[in-house]
Design an enzyme around this catalytic site. Structure first.
Site, PDB file in Angstrom:
ATOM      1  N   GLY A  57       0.805  -0.919  -0.110  1.00  0.00           N
ATOM      2  CA  GLY A  57      -0.096  -0.108   0.117  1.00  0.00           C
ATOM      3  C   GLY A  57       1.037   1.456   0.136  1.00  0.00           C
ATOM      4  CB  THR A  58       4.547   2.149  -1.084  1.00  0.00           C
ATOM      5  OG1 THR A  58       4.784   0.318  -1.183  1.00  0.00           O
ATOM      6  CG2 THR A  58       5.365   3.206  -0.806  1.00  0.00           C
ATOM      7  CD1 TRP A  60      -4.739   4.714  -1.765  1.00  0.00           C
ATOM      8  CD2 TRP A  60      -5.028   2.532  -0.448  1.00  0.00           C
ATOM      9  NE1 TRP A  60      -5.932   4.159  -0.809  1.00  0.00           N
ATOM     10  CE2 TRP A  60      -6.168   3.240  -0.473  1.00  0.00           C
ATOM     11  CE3 TRP A  60      -4.497   0.941   0.594  1.00  0.00           C
ATOM     12  CZ2 TRP A  60      -7.163   2.626   0.453  1.00  0.00           C
ATOM     13  CZ3 TRP A  60      -5.543   1.061   0.555  1.00  0.00           C
ATOM     14  CH2 TRP A  60      -6.795   1.275   0.506  1.00  0.00           C
ATOM     15  CE  LYS A 119       8.577   3.638  -2.735  1.00  0.00           C
ATOM     16  NZ  LYS A 119       8.025   4.059  -4.301  1.00  0.00           N
ATOM     17  CG  HIS A 121       9.958  -0.616  -0.310  1.00  0.00           C
ATOM     18  ND1 HIS A 121       8.743  -0.433   0.126  1.00  0.00           N
ATOM     19  CD2 HIS A 121      10.067  -0.673  -1.521  1.00  0.00           C
ATOM     20  CE1 HIS A 121       7.826  -0.271  -0.208  1.00  0.00           C
ATOM     21  NE2 HIS A 121       8.464   0.093  -1.591  1.00  0.00           N
ATOM     22  CG  PHE A 242      -8.384  -0.923  -7.780  1.00  0.00           C
ATOM     23  CD1 PHE A 242      -7.302  -0.945  -7.948  1.00  0.00           C
ATOM     24  CD2 PHE A 242      -8.681  -0.734  -8.839  1.00  0.00           C
ATOM     25  CE1 PHE A 242      -6.372  -1.259  -8.444  1.00  0.00           C
ATOM     26  CE2 PHE A 242      -8.454  -1.570  -9.878  1.00  0.00           C
ATOM     27  CZ  PHE A 242      -6.969  -2.584  -9.277  1.00  0.00           C
ATOM     28  CG  MET A 245      -5.807   5.791  -6.634  1.00  0.00           C
ATOM     29  SD  MET A 245      -4.539   5.877  -5.407  1.00  0.00           S
ATOM     30  CE  MET A 245      -3.187   5.982  -5.996  1.00  0.00           C
ATOM     31  CG  PHE A 271       2.442   0.190 -10.293  1.00  0.00           C
ATOM     32  CD1 PHE A 271       3.940   0.035  -9.370  1.00  0.00           C
ATOM     33  CD2 PHE A 271       1.444   1.076 -10.228  1.00  0.00           C
ATOM     34  CE1 PHE A 271       4.375   0.256  -8.726  1.00  0.00           C
ATOM     35  CE2 PHE A 271       2.076   1.946  -8.268  1.00  0.00           C
ATOM     36  CZ  PHE A 271       3.396   1.296  -8.193  1.00  0.00           C
TER      37      PHE A 271
END
Length: 316
Positions: A57-58, A60, A119, A121, A242, A245, A271
């Site tokens: 959900g990054t 988003w 951001k 990860h 969804f 977007m 994606f």
């Protein structure tokens, strides 16, 4: 380097990852030489970090945060990848994955205007040290590991910075051992679950975001200390669904012609793929599911963190 790495990574996978001195795996787009710079990255108290294990959900969350912080008019005009700094990735991969300048996006972020949206990860140990002293806002999003793994598996067939695993069974063997880029899901998630009571940290679950997106937007606006009018709250919630977007050229990488994302062997890959709870049921065999359930029970016992693994409603 951890001794188990050479025995478990196939040669075609080894050549598409970065192996750190600790034996952890990163994306090919994050060379080892970035790591010291990132550890020493100058954090500002006004920064907002969105941190996740991949495919949790990054984008988003970034899109919701961007609208709250910058407003809808601004986010309508700017590519989400340009207003959110993916600190560990190469600058060259934004425009050309074949470029060899090897400079990190964290370099771009150094001169970014406040408030910076960042951001990552990366596992906690590779993040900027000042993250824990300057105490900027940190939003951590966790997704149930079965769906996150399935989404990540499909993403590896789309992203040229990641290994291309032959099939789901091969990916699962690496996944449950934590031998995929960005590391072990349990370690990643539980490290931030342990920080959830810190006042500058918000821990979100992807499944809760799906079930009540508007409530998530409200929580984020309160956490970021940026109150929203009822109209803005309604609009951001609607635009972050969804379907909305997926049509947005500034928020959906499928529409951006980003050279990192090249379909390798399946023309239907996207994606923004499904974004549902429970897609893992289309991938996990009964044996894999039983194996992972045992692993999950062992790792999550007494943590207090639970996840929903099935739900019919769609979202990002």
């Amino acid at each position: 380097m951890s001794k188990h790495i050479p025995f478990r990574l196939a040669p075609e996978i080894r050549k598409r990852v970065t192996i750190t001195a600790d034996g952890d795996l990163l994306s090919k787009g994050t060379p080892n030489k970035f790591l010291d710079d990132i550890k020493n990255f100058e954090v500002r108290p006004t920064d907002v970090f969105v941190i996740t294990w991949p495919r949790s959900g990054t984008t988003w969350t970034q899109y919701i945060v961007s609208q709250i912080v910058h407003g809808q008019e601004f986010t309508d005009k700017h590519n989400i990848n340009r207003i959110n700094y993916f600190i560990e990735m190469q600058i060259s991969t934004v425009d050309s994955p074949e470029a060899d300048d090897k400079e990190g996006i964290y370099k771009m972020a150094e001169n970014g205007a406040d408030p910076r949206l960042l951001k990552s990860h990366l596992q906690m140990k590779y993040l900027p040290t000042q993250l824990f002293t300057k105490r900027p806002k940190v939003i951590y999003v966790a997704r149930n590991p079965k769906d996150a793994a399935v989404s990540y598996y499909n993403f590896t067939h789309l992203n040229t910075m990641l290994p291309n695993y032959g099939d789901w069974s091969e990916f699962y063997e690496y996944f449950h051992r934590g031998l995929i880029p960005y590391g072990d899901w349990f370690e990643h998630v539980l490290s931030w679950w342990g920080m959830r009571h810190e006042p500058n940290v918000m821990f979100l679950r992807y499944e809760d975001m799906i079930k009540d997106t508007k409530q998530t937007v409200l929580k984020l606006s309160n956490f970021l200390e940026r109150p929203l009018s009822k109209t803005d709250l309604d609009d951001i919630s609607r635009r972050s669904e969804f379907g909305e977007m997926s049509k947005n050229r500034k928020a959906n990488n499928d529409l951006m012609n980003n050279p990192i994302f090249k379909k390798r062997d399946n023309a239907n890959l996207k994606f923004m793929r499904k974004g549902i709870i429970g897609d893992w049921q289309n991938y996990f065999t009964m044996a894999q599911n039983n194996h992972f359930n045992t692993l999950f029970s062992d790792k999550m016992c007494d943590t207090g963190l639970t996840f929903d693994f099935v739900h019919a409603q769609s979202s990002l």
